[in-house]
Design a protein around this motif. Structure first.
Motif, PDB file in Angstrom:
ATOM      1  N   PHE A 120      13.100  15.636  28.470  1.00 34.99           N
ATOM      2  CA  PHE A 120      13.995  16.413  29.331  1.00 34.99           C
ATOM      3  C   PHE A 120      13.243  17.203  30.402  1.00 34.99           C
ATOM      4  N   LEU A 121      12.296  18.037  29.988  1.00 34.45           N
ATOM      5  CA  LEU A 121      11.576  18.863  30.969  1.00 34.45           C
ATOM      6  C   LEU A 121      10.788  18.018  31.960  1.00 34.45           C
ATOM      7  N   MET A 122      10.168  16.963  31.468  1.00 36.64           N
ATOM      8  CA  MET A 122       9.362  16.121  32.342  1.00 36.64           C
ATOM      9  C   MET A 122      10.217  15.437  33.405  1.00 36.64           C
ATOM     10  N   SER A 123      11.383  14.978  33.017  1.00 36.83           N
ATOM     11  CA  SER A 123      12.244  14.308  33.999  1.00 36.83           C
ATOM     12  C   SER A 123      12.749  15.297  35.049  1.00 36.83           C
ATOM     13  N   LEU A 124      12.999  16.529  34.642  1.00 40.64           N
ATOM     14  CA  LEU A 124      13.415  17.548  35.617  1.00 40.64           C
ATOM     15  C   LEU A 124      12.277  17.876  36.581  1.00 40.64           C
ATOM     16  N   ARG A 125      11.076  17.978  36.041  1.00 40.61           N
ATOM     17  CA  ARG A 125       9.912  18.263  36.888  1.00 40.61           C
ATOM     18  C   ARG A 125       9.625  17.095  37.828  1.00 40.61           C
ATOM     19  N   ASP A 126       9.627  15.893  37.285  1.00 47.78           N
ATOM     20  CA  ASP A 126       9.286  14.714  38.084  1.00 47.78           C
ATOM     21  C   ASP A 126      10.250  14.493  39.243  1.00 47.78           C
ATOM     22  N   ARG A 127      11.474  14.954  39.086  1.00 43.79           N
ATOM     23  CA  ARG A 127      12.476  14.772  40.143  1.00 43.79           C
ATOM     24  C   ARG A 127      12.669  16.022  40.998  1.00 43.79           C
ATOM     25  N   GLY A 128      11.835  17.028  40.770  1.00 40.56           N
ATOM     26  CA  GLY A 128      11.842  18.209  41.623  1.00 40.56           C
ATOM     27  C   GLY A 128      12.910  19.243  41.308  1.00 40.56           C
ATOM     28  N   PHE A 129      13.535  19.147  40.145  1.00 39.76           N
ATOM     29  CA  PHE A 129      14.545  20.145  39.790  1.00 39.76           C
ATOM     30  C   PHE A 129      13.909  21.427  39.261  1.00 39.76           C
ATOM     31  N   ILE A 130      12.722  21.300  38.672  1.00 37.34           N
ATOM     32  CA  ILE A 130      11.947  22.487  38.303  1.00 37.34           C
ATOM     33  C   ILE A 130      10.531  22.296  38.841  1.00 37.34           C
ATOM     34  N   SER A 131       9.904  23.398  39.182  1.00 37.09           N
ATOM     35  CA  SER A 131       8.542  23.344  39.724  1.00 37.09           C
ATOM     36  C   SER A 131       7.536  23.109  38.599  1.00 37.09           C
ATOM     37  N   GLU A 132       6.340  22.760  38.983  1.00 35.27           N
ATOM     38  CA  GLU A 132       5.256  22.593  38.005  1.00 35.27           C
ATOM     39  C   GLU A 132       5.021  23.905  37.261  1.00 35.27           C
ATOM     40  N   GLN A 133       5.106  25.001  37.984  1.00 39.65           N
ATOM     41  CA  GLN A 133       4.908  26.323  37.377  1.00 39.65           C
ATOM     42  C   GLN A 133       5.975  26.600  36.315  1.00 39.65           C
ATOM     43  N   LYS A 134       7.236  26.339  36.647  1.00 37.48           N
ATOM     44  CA  LYS A 134       8.324  26.537  35.676  1.00 37.48           C
ATOM     45  C   LYS A 134       8.153  25.592  34.489  1.00 37.48           C
ATOM     46  N   TYR A 135       7.780  24.357  34.777  1.00 38.41           N
ATOM     47  CA  TYR A 135       7.560  23.379  33.718  1.00 38.41           C
ATOM     48  C   TYR A 135       6.528  23.907  32.717  1.00 38.41           C
ATOM     49  N   LYS A 136       5.403  24.379  33.237  1.00 36.56           N
ATOM     50  CA  LYS A 136       4.343  24.896  32.364  1.00 36.56           C
ATOM     51  C   LYS A 136       4.821  26.111  31.578  1.00 36.56           C
ATOM     52  N   LEU A 137       5.580  26.977  32.222  1.00 36.84           N
ATOM     53  CA  LEU A 137       6.116  28.161  31.545  1.00 36.84           C
ATOM     54  C   LEU A 137       7.033  27.756  30.390  1.00 36.84           C
ATOM     55  N   PHE A 138       7.945  26.830  30.651  1.00 42.21           N
ATOM     56  CA  PHE A 138       8.871  26.389  29.604  1.00 42.21           C
ATOM     57  C   PHE A 138       8.122  25.680  28.472  1.00 42.21           C
TER      58      PHE A 138
END
Length: 97
Positions: A39-57
């Motif tokens: 889930f998180l990776m697909s959101l990051r890969d498509r630009g819905f969450i930033s790399e920074q938010k991804y790492k935080l989550f």
């Protein structure tokens, strides 16, 4: 009223209803997500969450914050950009496994 304007109004109304439904059901959606991958990776890969938010989550999940709580926060962030592209990612076959 022309059919064009009628359809436009209907789409806008149904879009608002969908956003409302999403907001009202974030707990249920978050509870259905039991792992951050994919889930998180697909959101990051498509630009819905930033790399920074991804790492935080990801970090929060690794620090034993319950995954459903982290996913609720993710969904709260995504509320601002709610639309069909986001829905396609959230409910893709990969994320529904």
């Amino acid at each position: 009223m022309s059919s064009f304007w009628y359809m436009k109004c209907c789409r806008r109304a149904s879009s608002k209803a969908l956003v409302t439904y999403f907001k009202e059901n974030k707990v249920e959606i978050a509870s259905a997500i039991t792992k951050p991958f994919p889930f998180l990776m697909s959101l990051r890969d498509r630009g819905f969450i930033s790399e920074q938010k991804y790492k935080l989550f990801q970090e929060r999940c690794e620090n034993l914050v319950p995954v459903n709580r982290v996913m609720y926060d993710v969904l709260s962030d995504l509320e601002k950009m709610f639309g069909q592209p986001l829905l396609r990612v959230m409910f893709s076959p990969t994320n529904l496994k």
